[in-house]
Design a protein around this motif. Structure first.
Motif, PDB file in Angstrom:
ATOM      1  N   TYR A 183       0.982  -1.243   0.004  1.00 57.43           N
ATOM      2  CA  TYR A 183      -0.078   0.069  -0.017  1.00 57.43           C
ATOM      3  C   TYR A 183       0.679   1.186   0.066  1.00 57.43           C
ATOM      4  O   TYR A 183       0.248   2.363  -0.177  1.00 57.43           O
ATOM      5  CB  TYR A 183      -0.963  -0.089   1.421  1.00 57.43           C
ATOM      6  N   ASN A 184       2.231   1.490   0.179  1.00 53.22           N
ATOM      7  CA  ASN A 184       3.096   2.298   0.155  1.00 53.22           C
ATOM      8  C   ASN A 184       3.889   2.175  -0.969  1.00 53.22           C
ATOM      9  O   ASN A 184       4.582   1.546  -1.270  1.00 53.22           O
ATOM     10  CB  ASN A 184       3.797   2.363   1.316  1.00 53.22           C
ATOM     11  N   LYS A 185       3.755   3.410  -1.770  1.00 50.16           N
ATOM     12  CA  LYS A 185       4.324   3.332  -2.931  1.00 50.16           C
ATOM     13  C   LYS A 185       5.669   4.300  -2.867  1.00 50.16           C
ATOM     14  O   LYS A 185       6.471   4.508  -3.831  1.00 50.16           O
ATOM     15  CB  LYS A 185       3.668   4.213  -4.067  1.00 50.16           C
ATOM     16  N   ASN A 197      19.444   2.393 -10.283  1.00 52.93           N
ATOM     17  CA  ASN A 197      19.423   1.395 -11.362  1.00 52.93           C
ATOM     18  C   ASN A 197      19.228  -0.098 -10.650  1.00 52.93           C
ATOM     19  O   ASN A 197      19.641  -1.138 -11.520  1.00 52.93           O
ATOM     20  CB  ASN A 197      20.228   1.511 -12.498  1.00 52.93           C
ATOM     21  N   TYR A 198      19.081  -0.300  -9.381  1.00 50.47           N
ATOM     22  CA  TYR A 198      19.022  -1.445  -8.787  1.00 50.47           C
ATOM     23  C   TYR A 198      17.401  -2.183  -8.980  1.00 50.47           C
ATOM     24  O   TYR A 198      16.630  -1.191  -8.642  1.00 50.47           O
ATOM     25  CB  TYR A 198      19.184  -1.360  -7.393  1.00 50.47           C
ATOM     26  N   LYS A 199      17.467  -3.323  -9.109  1.00 54.77           N
ATOM     27  CA  LYS A 199      16.110  -3.918  -9.212  1.00 54.77           C
ATOM     28  C   LYS A 199      15.903  -4.625  -7.674  1.00 54.77           C
ATOM     29  O   LYS A 199      17.020  -5.141  -7.174  1.00 54.77           O
ATOM     30  CB  LYS A 199      15.774  -5.018 -10.044  1.00 54.77           C
ATOM     31  N   TYR A 200      14.666  -4.383  -7.065  1.00 53.29           N
ATOM     32  CA  TYR A 200      14.487  -4.881  -5.646  1.00 53.29           C
ATOM     33  C   TYR A 200      13.709  -6.088  -5.842  1.00 53.29           C
ATOM     34  O   TYR A 200      12.629  -6.286  -6.508  1.00 53.29           O
ATOM     35  CB  TYR A 200      13.517  -4.039  -4.908  1.00 53.29           C
ATOM     36  N   ILE A 201      14.290  -7.278  -5.205  1.00 49.46           N
ATOM     37  CA  ILE A 201      13.522  -8.585  -5.193  1.00 49.46           C
ATOM     38  C   ILE A 201      13.232  -8.854  -3.745  1.00 49.46           C
ATOM     39  O   ILE A 201      14.119  -8.724  -2.750  1.00 49.46           O
ATOM     40  CB  ILE A 201      14.605  -9.497  -5.705  1.00 49.46           C
ATOM     41  N   THR A 213       4.665  -5.725  -7.180  1.00 47.76           N
ATOM     42  CA  THR A 213       4.384  -4.324  -7.538  1.00 47.76           C
ATOM     43  C   THR A 213       5.088  -3.916  -8.724  1.00 47.76           C
ATOM     44  O   THR A 213       5.931  -4.511  -9.216  1.00 47.76           O
ATOM     45  CB  THR A 213       4.358  -3.357  -6.367  1.00 47.76           C
ATOM     46  N   GLU A 214       5.032  -2.613  -9.157  1.00 45.80           N
ATOM     47  CA  GLU A 214       5.707  -2.046 -10.010  1.00 45.80           C
ATOM     48  C   GLU A 214       7.114  -2.003  -9.808  1.00 45.80           C
ATOM     49  O   GLU A 214       8.100  -1.945 -10.650  1.00 45.80           O
ATOM     50  CB  GLU A 214       5.222  -0.512 -10.472  1.00 45.80           C
ATOM     51  N   SER A 215       7.615  -1.684  -8.523  1.00 46.38           N
ATOM     52  CA  SER A 215       9.048  -1.812  -8.015  1.00 46.38           C
ATOM     53  C   SER A 215       9.453  -2.863  -7.330  1.00 46.38           C
ATOM     54  O   SER A 215      10.497  -2.853  -6.722  1.00 46.38           O
ATOM     55  CB  SER A 215       9.229  -0.443  -7.149  1.00 46.38           C
ATOM     56  N   ILE A 216       8.612  -3.814  -7.136  1.00 46.75           N
ATOM     57  CA  ILE A 216       9.097  -5.129  -6.425  1.00 46.75           C
ATOM     58  C   ILE A 216       8.996  -6.182  -7.167  1.00 46.75           C
ATOM     59  O   ILE A 216       7.853  -6.399  -7.804  1.00 46.75           O
ATOM     60  CB  ILE A 216       8.032  -5.289  -5.234  1.00 46.75           C
ATOM     61  N   ASN A 217       9.864  -7.123  -7.275  1.00 47.95           N
ATOM     62  CA  ASN A 217      10.004  -8.217  -8.082  1.00 47.95           C
ATOM     63  C   ASN A 217      10.047  -9.572  -7.282  1.00 47.95           C
ATOM     64  O   ASN A 217      10.621  -9.431  -6.117  1.00 47.95           O
ATOM     65  CB  ASN A 217      11.339  -8.316  -9.002  1.00 47.95           C
ATOM     66  N   CYS A 218       8.926 -10.582  -7.725  1.00 51.42           N
ATOM     67  CA  CYS A 218       9.031 -11.782  -6.938  1.00 51.42           C
ATOM     68  C   CYS A 218       9.436 -12.677  -7.692  1.00 51.42           C
ATOM     69  O   CYS A 218       9.488 -12.617  -8.816  1.00 51.42           O
ATOM     70  CB  CYS A 218       7.575 -12.008  -6.818  1.00 51.42           C
ATOM     71  N   ILE A 219      10.165 -13.861  -7.213  1.00 51.91           N
ATOM     72  CA  ILE A 219      10.903 -14.889  -7.847  1.00 51.91           C
ATOM     73  C   ILE A 219      10.105 -16.156  -7.558  1.00 51.91           C
ATOM     74  O   ILE A 219      10.372 -17.041  -8.422  1.00 51.91           O
ATOM     75  CB  ILE A 219      12.406 -15.033  -7.650  1.00 51.91           C
ATOM     76  N   ASN A 220       9.108 -16.060  -6.799  1.00 51.19           N
ATOM     77  CA  ASN A 220       8.176 -17.269  -6.535  1.00 51.19           C
ATOM     78  C   ASN A 220       7.182 -17.381  -7.536  1.00 51.19           C
ATOM     79  O   ASN A 220       6.914 -16.324  -8.134  1.00 51.19           O
ATOM     80  CB  ASN A 220       7.546 -17.183  -5.080  1.00 51.19           C
ATOM     81  N   LYS A 221       6.853 -18.431  -8.195  1.00 52.23           N
ATOM     82  CA  LYS A 221       5.879 -18.629  -8.933  1.00 52.23           C
ATOM     83  C   LYS A 221       4.525 -18.338  -8.370  1.00 52.23           C
ATOM     84  O   LYS A 221       3.914 -18.564  -7.369  1.00 52.23           O
ATOM     85  CB  LYS A 221       5.732 -20.218  -9.466  1.00 52.23           C
TER      86      LYS A 221
END
Length: 420
Positions: A183-185, A197-201, A213-221
Motif C-alpha cells: 500500500y505504500n508506494k 538502477n537496482y532492481k528490488y527482489i 508491484t511496479e517496483s517489487i520483483n518476486c521470484i516465486n511462482k
C-alpha cells in the motif's frame, strides 16, 4: 466478504477488536453459521442467524473502510522518514560502472552467536566448523532496532527508525511490514535503489510472502488461487490433494519458496538482471521448530531444544550460502542478520541481541565504528554500493506491547550500551 476482510482485519483494525484466536476465528464462526442455517429447521431461528452473518459481514466491511481511511490520514511515516531524512541526493549514483548485487538476509528470531553460546545452543569449540565467516565481519553485541518483526523490517525499508517513544501510538500494523509493501508506494529504500538502477527482489515466507508491484520483483511462482483461499485451506486435505495432482504449478496451493538460500539465489540469478538488491526473509530459527540441526524435518515438543536445533540448521544454511556466493557472485555485498533475538524468559537484552554479519570491500569499513543495528548495517552497505554518505543512527532498541494490551502502540526506549 467476511472471509476476505477478516484475512486483513488482524492487521487493519484497532487492536482492541482483535480476536485472540487469530485470523481463522471468523472463518470458523461463518462456517458454523452456514451449517446451522442448513441444519436448523426453525425458520425464525434461520432468519436470525442469517441476519447475524449478514450484519457481521457489513461490520467487517465498515471496519475495513475505517482502517483504510486511517491509513490514508496517517502522516507519521512522512514526518519521521522521507527522502530528506536520508541526508543524501536521492539521484546520486555509484561511481563504478559495475554495480555489485546486494543480498540482505534476515533470519527471523536469530540470537547473536555470543548469546546462543551462553545458552548452550551451540558448541563454542565447534563454532568454526558450524559456520565459516572468513570473508565476513561478524559484529559482536549487535542489537535490533525493535523487538518485533513488523517494526524491525519496516525500519530497514525506511532506512531509519520509524517510530519512537515520543511518536503517537499506532492502532494497527497497516503502516508496517509487510502491508506497507503493497500500500505504500514511497518506501525510501526501494526508491533509493530504483534511482540507482537496482532492481528490488523480495523473497518471503508463509507469514509475509512477496506480492509483485511496479517496483517489487518476486521470484516465486505466482498462483492463480486467491491468497485467502490458500491461507484458509493450506492445512486442509484440499491443498494436500491439489498439490499432488498433475496440474500446472499456478493452480496449486503452495507457491512459497523453501527456506533454502542457495535455491532462492539461483532463481534470482536466472530471472533478474544485475544489479539487484535481494531481500530474503527466512522464518527460522523462529517457530515452528521443525528442523533438526542437520536441517532434516523434525517435530520438537521442547521449545528450547527445538530452537537450538533450528538455530544450528540456520547456521548450516548460512554456511552453504556463503560458499555458493563466494563461487558464483564473489563481488556481491552481503548482510546476514536477524530482525530480533529470542528469549525464553522475557529478558529484553536477549530479545534485542541479534546475529549480525556482513561482507563489503575493506575500503568501506571503519573497524572503530562498526554498525551494530539493522538500519546502521544497511547504511554501511548502501554507502559502499552507491557511494553515499548516510549517517548512522543512535544505537537504540525499542520494545512494543502485544496486541490486546492497553498500551499497544506505545514504545519503550533502551540504549543498547546499557545491555550486558
Amino acid at each position: 466478504f467476511g472471509f476476505y476482510f477478516w484475512n486483513h482485519l488482524k492487521i487493519f483494525i484497532p487492536n482492541m477488536l482483535h480476536l485472540s484466536s487469530g485470523v481463522y476465528s471468523a472463518g470458523v464462526i461463518l462456517a458454523l453459521g452456514f451449517i446451522y442455517i442448513i441444519l436448523i429447521r426453525n425458520i425464525k431461528l434461520k432468519i436470525i442467524i442469517h441476519r447475524f452473518i449478514f450484519l457481521y459481514c457489513i461490520i467487517n466491511f465498515l471496519l475495513f473502510l475505517y482502517a483504510f481511511s486511517t491509513h490514508i490520514k496517517n502522516k507519521i511515516f512522512v514526518k519521521i522518514n522521507n527522502e530528506n531524512d536520508l541526508k543524501v541526493d536521492m539521484s546520486s549514483d555509484i561511481i563504478n560502472s559495475e554495480k555489485p548485487n546486494i543480498y540482505y538476509i534476515i533470519f527471523d528470531g536469530m540470537l547473536s552467536i555470543e548469546k546462543a553460546k551462553s545458552m548452550g545452543m551451540i558448541d563454542s569449540k565447534k563454532i568454526n566448523e558450524l559456520i565459516n565467516l572468513e570473508d565476513f565481519l561478524y559484529v559482536n553485541k549487535s542489537f535490533s532496532n525493535y523487538d518485533t518483526t513488523y517494526l524491525s523490517l519496516a525500519s530497514i525499508h525506511y532506512v531509519n527508525y520509524m517510530q519512537n517513544e515520543k511518536s503517537p501510538p499506532y492502532k494497527s500494523r497497516f503502516n508496517y511490514f509487510p502491508m506497507m509493501m503493497t500500500y505504500n508506494k514511497n518506501i525510501p529504500l526501494i526508491k533509493l535503489l530504483n534511482k540507482n538502477n537496482y532492481k528490488y527482489i523480495w523473497t518471503g515466507n508463509s507469514w509475509a510472502d512477496c506480492r509483485s508491484t511496479e517496483s517489487i520483483n518476486c521470484i516465486n511462482k505466482q498462483s492463480l488461487i486467491p491468497p485467502i483461499l490458500k491461507k484458509f485451506s493450506s492445512n486442509s486435505p484440499f491443498c494436500h490433494i491439489l498439490n499432488r495432482l498433475p496440474f500446472n504449478e499456478s493452480l496449486k496451493c503452495q507457491n512459497l519458496l523453501p527456506p533454502d538460500l542457495v535455491f532462492r539465489v539461483k532463481l534470482a540469478m536466472s530471472q533478474i538482471e544485475k544489479p539487484f538488491f535481494m531481500f530474503n526473509h527466512i522464518n527460522m530459527p523462529h517457530p515452528p521448530y521443525d528442523r533438526h540441526k542437520n536441517c532434516n524435518i523434525a517435530d520438537f515438543k521442547d521449545n528450547k531444544i527445538g530452537y537450538g536445533a533450528s538455530y544450528n540448521c540456520a547456521l548450516l544454511k548460512i554456511n552453504n550460502f556463503i560458499k555458493y556466493i563466494g563461487e558464483k557472485d564473489p563481488s556481491a555485498l552481503v548482510v546476514i542478520q536477524s530482525d530480533h533475538g529470542w528469549s525464553f524468559n522475557n529478558i529484553v537484552a536477549e530479545r534485542a541481541s541479534i546475529f549480525n554479519a556482513f561482507k563489503v570491500p575493506k575500503k568501506c569499513v571503519n573497524k572503530n565504528d562498526l554498525p551494530k543495528s539493522n538500519t546502521n548495517t544497511l547504511k554501511l552497505i548502501l554507502n559502499c554500493a552507491l557511494n553515499l554518505n548516510l549517517i548512522y543512527d543512535e544505537n537504540l532498541h525499542f520494545t512494543s506491547e502485544k496486541e490486546g494490551s492497553d498500551k499497544y502502540g506505545f514504545l519503550k526506549k533502551y540504549k543498547t550500551s546499557e545491555f550486558k
